[in-house]
Design a protein around this motif. Structure first.
Motif, short mmCIF file in Angstrom:
data_model
loop_
_atom_site.label_atom_id
_atom_site.label_comp_id
_atom_site.label_asym_id
_atom_site.label_seq_id
_atom_site.Cartn_x
_atom_site.Cartn_y
_atom_site.Cartn_z
N HIS A 1 62.36 19.27 51.38
CA HIS A 1 61.46 17.89 50.64
C HIS A 1 61.58 16.61 51.10
CE1 HIS A 1 61.90 15.75 47.28
NE2 HIS A 1 61.22 17.24 46.25
N ASN B 1 65.49 20.55 42.30
CA ASN B 1 64.41 19.16 42.53
C ASN B 1 63.49 19.41 40.94
OD1 ASN B 1 65.42 17.42 44.22
ND2 ASN B 1 64.24 19.17 46.03
N HIS B 2 63.92 20.17 40.37
CA HIS B 2 63.07 19.89 38.71
C HIS B 2 61.13 19.98 39.26
CE1 HIS B 2 66.52 21.55 36.36
NE2 HIS B 2 67.18 21.03 37.34
N CYS B 3 61.05 20.21 40.20
CA CYS B 3 59.20 19.47 40.43
C CYS B 3 58.75 20.29 38.97
CB CYS B 3 58.45 19.82 41.37
SG CYS B 3 59.54 19.25 43.14
N CYS C 1 67.39 25.00 42.72
CA CYS C 1 67.28 23.60 44.09
C CYS C 1 67.23 22.98 42.27
CB CYS C 1 65.56 24.11 44.45
SG CYS C 1 64.72 22.86 44.06
N TYR D 1 56.31 21.67 38.10
CA TYR D 1 55.44 23.06 37.98
C TYR D 1 56.08 23.76 38.65
CZ TYR D 1 55.70 21.18 42.47
OH TYR D 1 55.86 20.68 43.55
N CYS D 2 57.15 23.73 39.05
CA CYS D 2 57.99 25.06 39.78
C CYS D 2 58.73 25.87 38.61
CB CYS D 2 58.38 24.23 40.53
SG CYS D 2 59.46 25.51 41.85
N ARG E 1 57.88 14.67 42.16
CA ARG E 1 58.19 14.90 43.11
C ARG E 1 59.44 13.76 43.90
NH1 ARG E 1 58.21 19.40 46.23
NH2 ARG E 1 57.54 18.58 47.97
N VAL F 1 61.36 27.87 40.16
CA VAL F 1 62.49 28.41 41.60
C VAL F 1 63.54 28.01 40.64
CG1 VAL F 1 63.15 28.14 43.56
CG2 VAL F 1 60.94 28.33 43.36
N PRO F 2 63.55 26.80 39.89
CA PRO F 2 64.87 26.02 39.56
C PRO F 2 65.74 26.83 38.43
CG PRO F 2 63.86 24.40 39.89
CD PRO F 2 62.97 25.39 40.10
N GLN G 1 65.16 26.61 49.78
CA GLN G 1 64.20 26.24 48.80
C GLN G 1 64.09 25.10 48.84
OE1 GLN G 1 62.99 28.12 47.33
NE2 GLN G 1 64.40 29.85 46.42
#
Ligand code: SF4
Length: 455
Positions: A252, A166-168, A164, A170-171, A291, A173-174, A209
């Motif tokens: 997303h 997007n680099h939110c 992913c 809080y996340c 976001r 995942v990346p 994701q």
């Protein structure tokens, strides 16, 4: 020739999966690789020579759960006196998101862990297993999708994109799974779908994701290629005459296009459930989360989906207590929830994750305030969800029966899902597993319906 132990038993494996659907799908791939190396499935985590622990790091709690499980299962394995206990094959492979962020620490702490395989290096799974268990050899086993869970006989998760970008803030995942995009080539997906359908699967969920970013890395680099809507058009044109539903997770909001919704609306084979995480209703909080949309834009997207597919069932994710969320910001989230009336919402307390951009903002909202807000949000959302569900009593559905009902204490009750991803419980037997039944909804609960057959 398959690797065997001194008692000529083939080396066995067992996979314990924590976390999301992506981990569930990855575990099937790990099983496929292990069986391709001549291993056989063990009955339990105690008796399996190779124990694969597939982990999650989305929240601190998930990591604590994996660590306490590891301590417990190592104890149990040591006490187990079953076959293979004496052999040199026994060991643990610690894999997945937590292996990315805390693998070295786990390796030091638990000598029974022979190898760690980070989620962002999944393609090295086989090589690392062979390094840790050099006695294993490629075997000419059947190239099938091992059945790790009974319901997978009829329903399968199929990852179509990894990583992913997007680099939110809080996340995790990346950093845990890769801050890049790798889309599976369309032909490979079509082949896998064909194989799954030929093996009797009746519902396939495309996973990523952010599935809506499918093909983006190819389009960005070549100005051509396939995006998610193109992929679904290809799926429709090839498989819509088969007995199958196609579902997808997760999208997303910024990448949802009218073209995509038009393709979904174009055929009954596509799901009538759309999971679209909003995370918060306040624009300043959405900005700090990274976001990439405002609440008004999100509301517009939901409006577009509902105009094109009025029967679409909508669910979302919401985080409470993000740094910077004051009372007004929280009220904005409640306003959006009241306005959009989601059929379901997954709600979470914000917890700071190491290695995420938001970590630097600490975690200023007091825990008791977070908990209070979460209770208020859950109260409002559950009321709405129940009202939405109750308004569907009397409607007819087709239900794909998955197995015995876990939600009913009564014998003779089976459970399944609709194309809207509603859970329905009704009278039935094991003969109904994998069948699509015509059902009328006669009662509504918060997370399921009671149904009666109409055929
Ligand atoms: S879209 Fe955001 S929340 Fe979802 S996986 Fe990517 S970074 Fe995480």
């Amino acid at each position: 020739m398959n690797a065997t132990d001194e008692t000529m038993h083939p080396v066995s494996y067992y996979i314990r999966t924590f976390g999301c659907q992506m981990n569930v799908a990855d575990s099937v791939d790990y099983a496929r690789i292990l069986e391709g190396l001549g291993c056989v499935r063990a009955e339990s985590e105690e008796s399996g020579d190779i124990l694969v622990v597939n982990t999650c790091s989305v929240r601190a709690k998930a990591e604590e759960r994996a660590v306490s499980y590891l301590g417990r299962v190592i104890q149990q394995r040591t006490e187990t006196k079953g076959p293979g206990i004496q052999t040199g094959h026994r060991g643990i492979a610690f894999v997945g998101c937590m292996a990315t962020v805390r693998g070295q620490e786990i390796l030091k702490r638990f000598p029974e862990v022979r190898t760690i395989i980070p989620a962002r290096e999944l393609d090295t799974f086989k090589e690392r297993i062979l390094r840790a268990w050099p006695e294993l050899k490629e075997s000419s086993g059947p190239d099938t999708y091992p059945l790790l869970r009974p319901e997978e006989k009829f329903e399968r998760f199929l990852p179509i994109i990894r990583g992913c970008i997007n680099h939110c803030t809080y996340c995790i995942v990346p950093s845990a799974r890769g801050d890049w995009l790798v889309s599976k080539p369309p032909d490979e997906i079509f082949d896998e779908v064909e194989k799954l359908l030929d093996s009797g699967v009746k519902s396939i969920t495309f996973l990523g994701q952010n599935v809506c970013a499918y093909g983006l890395e190819i389009k960005n680099s070549t100005q051509s290629g396939f995006d998610f809507a193109d992929l679904l058009s290809g799926i429709r044109d090839r498989f819509s005459d088969r007995d199958v539903w196609f579902k997808f997770l997760t999208s997303h909001p910024r990448d949802v296009t009218e073209y995509l919704i038009d393709v979904i609306a174009s055929h009954e084979c596509f799901s009538r459930h759309f999971h679209l995480p909003i995370q918060a209703g306040d624009d300043a909080v959405l900005e700090r989360m990274g976001r990439g949309y405002k609440s008004s834009e999100y509301i517009e997207t939901i409006g577009m989906i509902r105009r094109k597919i009025p029967e679409m069932r909508l669910s979302t994710d919401l985080i409470v207590g993000f740094p910077g969320e004051d009372e007004d910001a929280f009220e904005h989230t409640l306003d959006v929830v009241r306005k959009l009336r989601f059929d379901q919402a997954f709600t979470f307390l914000y917890s700071s994750r190491s290695g995420t951009p938001a970590e630097k903002w600490a975690d200023p909202v007091p825990q008791d305030v977070k908990k209070q807000r979460l209770q208020i949000l859950i109260g409002i959302q559950n009321q709405i969800a129940l009202e939405n569900a109750s308004s569907k009593i009397g409607e007819e559905r087709t239900v794909l029966i998955e197995g015995p009902s876990m939600r009913s204490s009564e014998d003779g009750m089976v459970a399944g899902r609709t194309r809207e991803e509603e859970v329905v419980v009704l009278p039935g037997t094991s003969d109904d597993y994998g069948r699509r039944l015509n059902v009328r909804l006669i009662d509504a609960k918060l997370r399921s319906f009671i149904g009666e057959r109409t055929d």
